[in-house]
Design a protein around this motif. Structure first.
Motif, PDB file in Angstrom:
ATOM      1  N   GLN A   8      -0.926  19.033  -0.590  1.00 19.61           N
ATOM      2  CA  GLN A   8      -1.086  17.889  -1.676  1.00 19.61           C
ATOM      3  C   GLN A   8      -0.417  16.910  -1.079  1.00 19.61           C
ATOM      4  OE1 GLN A   8      -0.196  19.290  -5.542  1.00 19.61           O
ATOM      5  NE2 GLN A   8      -2.331  19.760  -5.991  1.00 19.61           N
ATOM      6  N   ARG A   9       1.169  17.187  -0.771  1.00 23.05           N
ATOM      7  CA  ARG A   9       1.917  15.949  -0.020  1.00 23.05           C
ATOM      8  C   ARG A   9       1.339  15.325   1.036  1.00 23.05           C
ATOM      9  NH1 ARG A   9       6.809  13.677  -0.928  1.00 23.05           N
ATOM     10  NH2 ARG A   9       7.817  12.793   1.260  1.00 23.05           N
ATOM     11  N   GLU A  10       1.016  16.242   1.826  1.00 19.46           N
ATOM     12  CA  GLU A  10       0.504  15.911   3.266  1.00 19.46           C
ATOM     13  C   GLU A  10      -0.685  14.838   3.039  1.00 19.46           C
ATOM     14  OE1 GLU A  10      -1.376  17.664   7.521  1.00 19.46           O
ATOM     15  OE2 GLU A  10      -0.119  18.964   5.934  1.00 19.46           O
ATOM     16  N   LEU A  11      -1.663  15.488   2.014  1.00 17.95           N
ATOM     17  CA  LEU A  11      -3.103  14.668   1.797  1.00 17.95           C
ATOM     18  C   LEU A  11      -2.544  13.376   1.194  1.00 17.95           C
ATOM     19  CD1 LEU A  11      -6.097  14.392   1.467  1.00 17.95           C
ATOM     20  CD2 LEU A  11      -5.787  15.792  -0.819  1.00 17.95           C
ATOM     21  N   ILE A  12      -1.617  13.260   0.271  1.00 16.96           N
ATOM     22  CA  ILE A  12      -1.347  12.012  -0.478  1.00 16.96           C
ATOM     23  C   ILE A  12      -0.796  11.319   0.834  1.00 16.96           C
ATOM     24  CG2 ILE A  12       0.304  10.794  -1.668  1.00 16.96           C
ATOM     25  CD1 ILE A  12       0.022  13.558  -3.437  1.00 16.96           C
ATOM     26  N   LEU A  13       0.258  11.535   1.668  1.00 19.63           N
ATOM     27  CA  LEU A  13       0.831  10.756   2.751  1.00 19.63           C
ATOM     28  C   LEU A  13      -0.208  10.133   3.420  1.00 19.63           C
ATOM     29  CD1 LEU A  13       3.944  12.570   3.343  1.00 19.63           C
ATOM     30  CD2 LEU A  13       3.687  10.404   2.384  1.00 19.63           C
ATOM     31  N   THR A  17      -1.255   6.182   3.770  1.00 14.20           N
ATOM     32  CA  THR A  17      -1.032   5.448   5.002  1.00 14.20           C
ATOM     33  C   THR A  17      -2.505   4.749   5.132  1.00 14.20           C
ATOM     34  OG1 THR A  17       0.222   7.216   5.793  1.00 14.20           O
ATOM     35  CG2 THR A  17      -0.733   5.901   7.488  1.00 14.20           C
ATOM     36  N   ARG A  18      -3.776   5.285   4.950  1.00 12.74           N
ATOM     37  CA  ARG A  18      -4.917   4.658   5.472  1.00 12.74           C
ATOM     38  C   ARG A  18      -5.159   3.590   4.282  1.00 12.74           C
ATOM     39  NH1 ARG A  18      -9.489   5.570   2.821  1.00 12.74           N
ATOM     40  NH2 ARG A  18      -9.005   7.761   2.133  1.00 12.74           N
ATOM     41  N   LEU A  19      -4.739   3.538   3.257  1.00 13.10           N
ATOM     42  CA  LEU A  19      -5.036   2.581   2.185  1.00 13.10           C
ATOM     43  C   LEU A  19      -3.860   1.597   2.385  1.00 13.10           C
ATOM     44  CD1 LEU A  19      -5.921   4.479  -0.944  1.00 13.10           C
ATOM     45  CD2 LEU A  19      -7.116   3.209   0.305  1.00 13.10           C
ATOM     46  N   PHE A  20      -2.628   2.002   2.793  1.00 10.76           N
ATOM     47  CA  PHE A  20      -1.650   0.714   2.887  1.00 10.76           C
ATOM     48  C   PHE A  20      -2.249  -0.052   4.238  1.00 10.76           C
ATOM     49  CE2 PHE A  20       1.801   3.373   0.518  1.00 10.76           C
ATOM     50  CZ  PHE A  20       1.433   2.721  -0.611  1.00 10.76           C
ATOM     51  N   ALA A  21      -2.530   0.737   5.150  1.00  9.30           N
ATOM     52  CA  ALA A  21      -2.872   0.192   6.428  1.00  9.30           C
ATOM     53  C   ALA A  21      -4.311  -0.825   6.106  1.00  9.30           C
ATOM     54  CB  ALA A  21      -3.380   1.035   7.454  1.00  9.30           C
ATOM     55  N   ALA A  57       8.054   6.272   2.424  1.00 16.52           N
ATOM     56  CA  ALA A  57       7.746   7.983   3.112  1.00 16.52           C
ATOM     57  C   ALA A  57       6.751   7.524   4.046  1.00 16.52           C
ATOM     58  CB  ALA A  57       7.289   8.658   2.011  1.00 16.52           C
ATOM     59  N   VAL A  58       5.763   6.700   4.090  1.00 12.66           N
ATOM     60  CA  VAL A  58       4.767   6.301   5.112  1.00 12.66           C
ATOM     61  C   VAL A  58       5.505   5.585   6.193  1.00 12.66           C
ATOM     62  CG1 VAL A  58       2.643   4.589   5.687  1.00 12.66           C
ATOM     63  CG2 VAL A  58       2.628   6.159   3.524  1.00 12.66           C
ATOM     64  N   MET A  59       6.256   4.606   5.867  1.00 17.29           N
ATOM     65  CA  MET A  59       6.992   3.726   6.981  1.00 17.29           C
ATOM     66  C   MET A  59       8.244   4.786   7.500  1.00 17.29           C
ATOM     67  SD  MET A  59       5.206   1.183   6.810  1.00 17.29           S
ATOM     68  CE  MET A  59       6.074   0.100   7.995  1.00 17.29           C
ATOM     69  N   ASP A  60       8.552   5.768   6.931  1.00 18.42           N
ATOM     70  CA  ASP A  60       9.278   6.599   7.597  1.00 18.42           C
ATOM     71  C   ASP A  60       8.684   7.482   8.656  1.00 18.42           C
ATOM     72  OD1 ASP A  60      11.918   6.165   6.509  1.00 18.42           O
ATOM     73  OD2 ASP A  60      11.578   7.770   5.031  1.00 18.42           O
ATOM     74  N   TRP A  61       7.368   7.801   8.442  1.00 20.43           N
ATOM     75  CA  TRP A  61       6.560   8.501   9.550  1.00 20.43           C
ATOM     76  C   TRP A  61       6.129   7.234  10.614  1.00 20.43           C
ATOM     77  CZ3 TRP A  61       1.751   6.569  10.744  1.00 20.43           C
ATOM     78  CH2 TRP A  61       1.053   7.386  11.783  1.00 20.43           C
ATOM     79  N   VAL A  62       5.956   6.078  10.190  1.00 16.88           N
ATOM     80  CA  VAL A  62       5.601   5.119  11.202  1.00 16.88           C
ATOM     81  C   VAL A  62       6.982   5.073  12.093  1.00 16.88           C
ATOM     82  CG1 VAL A  62       5.567   2.650  11.694  1.00 16.88           C
ATOM     83  CG2 VAL A  62       4.066   3.869   9.835  1.00 16.88           C
ATOM     84  N   HIS A  63       8.157   5.036  11.757  1.00 19.31           N
ATOM     85  CA  HIS A  63       9.323   4.637  12.326  1.00 19.31           C
ATOM     86  C   HIS A  63       9.602   5.985  13.414  1.00 19.31           C
ATOM     87  CE1 HIS A  63      13.145   3.815  13.873  1.00 19.31           C
ATOM     88  NE2 HIS A  63      13.990   4.917  13.135  1.00 19.31           N
ATOM     89  N   PRO A 104      -4.231   3.462  15.029  1.00 21.47           N
ATOM     90  CA  PRO A 104      -4.186   2.062  14.688  1.00 21.47           C
ATOM     91  C   PRO A 104      -3.774   1.581  13.255  1.00 21.47           C
ATOM     92  CG  PRO A 104      -6.379   3.153  14.549  1.00 21.47           C
ATOM     93  CD  PRO A 104      -5.329   3.975  15.239  1.00 21.47           C
ATOM     94  N   GLU A 105      -3.392   2.501  12.360  1.00 17.19           N
ATOM     95  CA  GLU A 105      -2.712   2.196  11.275  1.00 17.19           C
ATOM     96  C   GLU A 105      -1.527   1.909  11.157  1.00 17.19           C
ATOM     97  OE1 GLU A 105      -2.238   6.734  11.789  1.00 17.19           O
ATOM     98  OE2 GLU A 105      -3.494   5.215  12.479  1.00 17.19           O
TER      99      GLU A 105
END
Length: 212
Positions: A8-13, A17-21, A57-63, A104-105
Protein backbone atom coordinates in the motif's frame (compact mmCIF):
# COMPACT_ATOMS: atom_id res chain seq x y z
CA UNK A 1 4.49 -3.64 8.82
CA UNK A 2 2.90 -6.45 6.82
CA UNK A 3 3.73 -7.09 3.19
CA UNK A 4 0.26 -5.81 2.31
CA UNK A 5 0.97 -2.58 4.18
CA UNK A 6 4.27 -2.27 2.36
CA UNK A 7 2.47 -2.71 -0.94
CA UNK A 8 0.00 0.00 0.00
CA UNK A 9 2.76 2.46 0.88
CA UNK A 10 4.57 1.78 -2.39
CA UNK A 11 1.33 2.32 -4.31
CA UNK A 12 0.64 5.57 -2.45
CA UNK A 13 4.13 6.91 -3.12
CA UNK A 14 3.93 5.97 -6.79
CA UNK A 15 0.55 7.62 -7.27
CA UNK A 16 1.50 10.70 -5.21
CA UNK A 17 4.65 11.14 -7.30
CA UNK A 18 2.60 11.07 -10.48
CA UNK A 19 0.01 13.53 -9.18
CA UNK A 20 2.52 15.94 -7.62
CA UNK A 21 4.47 15.90 -10.90
CA UNK A 22 1.35 16.49 -13.01
CA UNK A 23 -0.57 18.96 -10.83
CA UNK A 24 1.93 20.25 -8.29
CA UNK A 25 1.87 19.89 -4.53
CA UNK A 26 -0.51 22.79 -3.91
CA UNK A 27 -3.11 21.53 -6.40
CA UNK A 28 -3.04 17.92 -5.21
CA UNK A 29 -5.15 16.82 -2.26
CA UNK A 30 -5.00 13.74 -0.10
CA UNK A 31 -8.52 12.97 -1.34
CA UNK A 32 -7.28 12.92 -4.95
CA UNK A 33 -4.45 10.58 -3.99
CA UNK A 34 -6.88 8.34 -2.14
CA UNK A 35 -9.23 8.21 -5.11
CA UNK A 36 -6.38 7.43 -7.54
CA UNK A 37 -5.07 4.61 -5.34
CA UNK A 38 -8.49 3.16 -4.52
CA UNK A 39 -7.75 3.60 -0.81
CA UNK A 40 -9.47 5.77 1.75
CA UNK A 41 -7.95 8.91 3.26
CA UNK A 42 -7.47 7.23 6.64
CA UNK A 43 -5.32 4.54 5.04
CA UNK A 44 -3.26 7.15 3.17
CA UNK A 45 -2.50 9.11 6.32
CA UNK A 46 -1.82 5.96 8.34
CA UNK A 47 0.71 4.74 5.79
CA UNK A 48 2.44 8.02 4.88
CA UNK A 49 1.27 10.74 7.27
CA UNK A 50 0.09 14.18 6.19
CA UNK A 51 0.28 15.52 2.65
CA UNK A 52 3.44 17.39 3.60
CA UNK A 53 5.04 14.20 4.93
CA UNK A 54 4.02 12.36 1.79
CA UNK A 55 5.53 15.11 -0.38
CA UNK A 56 8.77 14.95 1.60
CA UNK A 57 8.87 11.17 1.08
CA UNK A 58 8.45 11.69 -2.67
CA UNK A 59 11.21 14.31 -2.77
CA UNK A 60 13.43 12.02 -0.68
CA UNK A 61 13.05 9.44 -3.46
CA UNK A 62 13.88 12.12 -6.06
CA UNK A 63 17.03 13.08 -4.21
CA UNK A 64 18.17 9.49 -3.70
CA UNK A 65 17.61 8.75 -7.39
CA UNK A 66 19.46 11.88 -8.52
CA UNK A 67 22.33 11.28 -6.10
CA UNK A 68 22.79 7.67 -7.22
CA UNK A 69 22.87 8.86 -10.83
CA UNK A 70 25.45 11.53 -10.06
CA UNK A 71 27.65 9.12 -8.12
CA UNK A 72 27.56 6.83 -11.13
CA UNK A 73 28.73 9.67 -13.36
CA UNK A 74 31.70 10.72 -11.21
CA UNK A 75 32.75 7.39 -9.69
CA UNK A 76 36.35 6.44 -10.44
CA UNK A 77 36.80 9.26 -12.90
CA UNK A 78 40.50 10.23 -13.06
CA UNK A 79 41.20 13.66 -14.51
CA UNK A 80 44.77 13.82 -15.77
CA UNK A 81 44.14 15.25 -19.22
CA UNK A 82 41.83 17.65 -21.00
CA UNK A 83 40.12 14.72 -22.72
CA UNK A 84 39.27 13.17 -19.34
CA UNK A 85 38.00 16.50 -18.03
CA UNK A 86 35.90 16.86 -21.16
CA UNK A 87 34.50 13.35 -20.77
CA UNK A 88 33.69 13.87 -17.08
CA UNK A 89 31.67 17.02 -17.70
CA UNK A 90 29.74 15.40 -20.55
CA UNK A 91 29.14 12.30 -18.43
CA UNK A 92 27.60 14.39 -15.64
CA UNK A 93 25.35 16.12 -18.15
CA UNK A 94 24.41 12.94 -19.99
CA UNK A 95 23.67 11.06 -16.78
CA UNK A 96 21.17 13.72 -15.71
CA UNK A 97 19.65 13.95 -19.16
CA UNK A 98 19.16 10.19 -19.31
CA UNK A 99 17.71 10.22 -15.79
CA UNK A 100 15.08 12.72 -16.91
CA UNK A 101 14.23 10.58 -19.92
CA UNK A 102 13.78 7.54 -17.67
CA UNK A 103 11.95 9.47 -14.94
CA UNK A 104 10.20 12.52 -16.44
CA UNK A 105 8.40 13.04 -13.13
CA UNK A 106 11.69 14.23 -11.60
CA UNK A 107 12.13 17.37 -13.73
CA UNK A 108 8.37 17.95 -13.50
CA UNK A 109 8.54 18.04 -9.70
CA UNK A 110 11.46 20.49 -9.74
CA UNK A 111 9.76 22.70 -12.34
CA UNK A 112 6.74 23.01 -10.06
CA UNK A 113 9.03 24.10 -7.23
CA UNK A 114 10.68 26.70 -9.45
CA UNK A 115 7.19 28.11 -10.03
CA UNK A 116 6.73 28.51 -6.25
CA UNK A 117 4.82 25.29 -5.72
CA UNK A 118 5.05 24.00 -2.12
CA UNK A 119 6.62 27.31 -1.14
CA UNK A 120 6.04 26.52 2.53
CA UNK A 121 8.38 23.51 2.24
CA UNK A 122 11.57 25.55 2.29
CA UNK A 123 14.21 23.07 3.38
CA UNK A 124 14.49 20.93 0.26
CA UNK A 125 16.95 23.04 -1.70
CA UNK A 126 19.29 23.33 1.28
CA UNK A 127 18.95 19.66 2.11
CA UNK A 128 19.32 18.28 -1.40
CA UNK A 129 20.73 20.81 -3.84
CA UNK A 130 23.77 21.85 -1.84
CA UNK A 131 25.15 18.31 -1.33
CA UNK A 132 24.70 17.61 -5.06
CA UNK A 133 26.55 20.80 -5.92
CA UNK A 134 29.37 19.97 -3.53
CA UNK A 135 29.74 16.53 -5.09
CA UNK A 136 30.03 18.02 -8.58
CA UNK A 137 32.50 20.67 -7.40
CA UNK A 138 34.62 18.00 -5.74
CA UNK A 139 34.61 15.85 -8.88
CA UNK A 140 35.60 18.78 -11.10
CA UNK A 141 38.22 20.23 -8.74
CA UNK A 142 41.11 18.16 -10.22
CA UNK A 143 40.18 19.30 -13.72
CA UNK A 144 40.23 22.94 -12.64
CA UNK A 145 43.43 22.51 -10.61
CA UNK A 146 45.10 20.81 -13.58
CA UNK A 147 44.18 23.68 -15.86
CA UNK A 148 41.93 21.53 -18.02
CA UNK A 149 38.97 23.78 -17.23
CA UNK A 150 39.39 27.53 -17.30
CA UNK A 151 39.18 28.68 -13.64
CA UNK A 152 37.30 31.77 -14.80
CA UNK A 153 34.36 29.61 -15.92
CA UNK A 154 31.53 29.81 -13.39
CA UNK A 155 30.94 26.06 -13.14
CA UNK A 156 28.13 26.49 -10.62
CA UNK A 157 26.11 28.63 -13.00
CA UNK A 158 27.07 26.47 -15.97
CA UNK A 159 25.63 23.42 -14.21
CA UNK A 160 22.54 25.35 -13.18
CA UNK A 161 22.12 26.43 -16.81
CA UNK A 162 22.30 22.79 -17.83
CA UNK A 163 19.61 21.92 -15.27
CA UNK A 164 17.37 24.75 -16.49
CA UNK A 165 17.77 23.62 -20.09
CA UNK A 166 17.17 19.93 -19.41
CA UNK A 167 14.25 20.41 -17.04
CA UNK A 168 12.59 23.02 -19.25
CA UNK A 169 13.04 20.98 -22.40
CA UNK A 170 11.76 17.82 -20.74
CA UNK A 171 8.50 19.58 -19.95
CA UNK A 172 7.97 21.79 -22.98
CA UNK A 173 9.61 19.89 -25.83
CA UNK A 174 9.87 21.62 -29.22
CA UNK A 175 7.25 22.14 -31.95
CA UNK A 176 8.00 20.39 -35.23
CA UNK A 177 7.26 21.70 -38.72
CA UNK A 178 3.60 20.74 -38.27
CA UNK A 179 3.25 22.50 -34.91
CA UNK A 180 3.19 19.25 -32.94
CA UNK A 181 5.33 19.17 -29.83
CA UNK A 182 8.03 16.53 -29.70
CA UNK A 183 9.67 15.46 -26.48
CA UNK A 184 12.71 13.60 -25.24
CA UNK A 185 11.05 10.23 -25.72
CA UNK A 186 11.65 10.82 -29.45
CA UNK A 187 15.17 9.44 -30.18
CA UNK A 188 15.97 12.06 -32.83
CA UNK A 189 14.82 14.93 -30.62
CA UNK A 190 16.92 13.56 -27.77
CA UNK A 191 19.97 13.18 -30.04
CA UNK A 192 19.74 16.76 -31.29
CA UNK A 193 19.24 18.16 -27.79
CA UNK A 194 22.18 16.17 -26.39
CA UNK A 195 24.41 17.42 -29.21
CA UNK A 196 23.37 21.00 -28.50
CA UNK A 197 24.13 20.64 -24.79
CA UNK A 198 27.58 19.22 -25.53
CA UNK A 199 28.39 22.03 -27.92
CA UNK A 200 27.18 24.71 -25.52
CA UNK A 201 29.37 23.28 -22.77
CA UNK A 202 32.35 22.81 -25.09
CA UNK A 203 32.28 26.47 -26.08
CA UNK A 204 31.56 27.79 -22.58
CA UNK A 205 34.31 25.79 -20.92
CA UNK A 206 36.65 26.39 -23.88
CA UNK A 207 37.67 22.75 -24.12
CA UNK A 208 40.48 22.21 -26.63
CA UNK A 209 39.87 20.25 -29.80
CA UNK A 210 36.96 19.97 -32.18
CA UNK A 211 33.35 20.36 -31.16
CA UNK A 212 31.61 17.07 -30.34
Amino acid sequence: MTSADGGQRELILRVATRLFAALGYDATSISQIAEATGLDVATITKQTGSKRELYLAVMDWVHETELASLHKAVKGAPVTSSDQANALVYRIVDQYLDLCVAHPEIPALWMHRWLSDASDVTELELRYTRPMGELVKSALAPAIAGGYIDPDVDMEYLLWSMLWCVNGFSQSGVPDEHGNRRYMDDPEVLRRFRTLLHRMIHRTVAFPGDLP
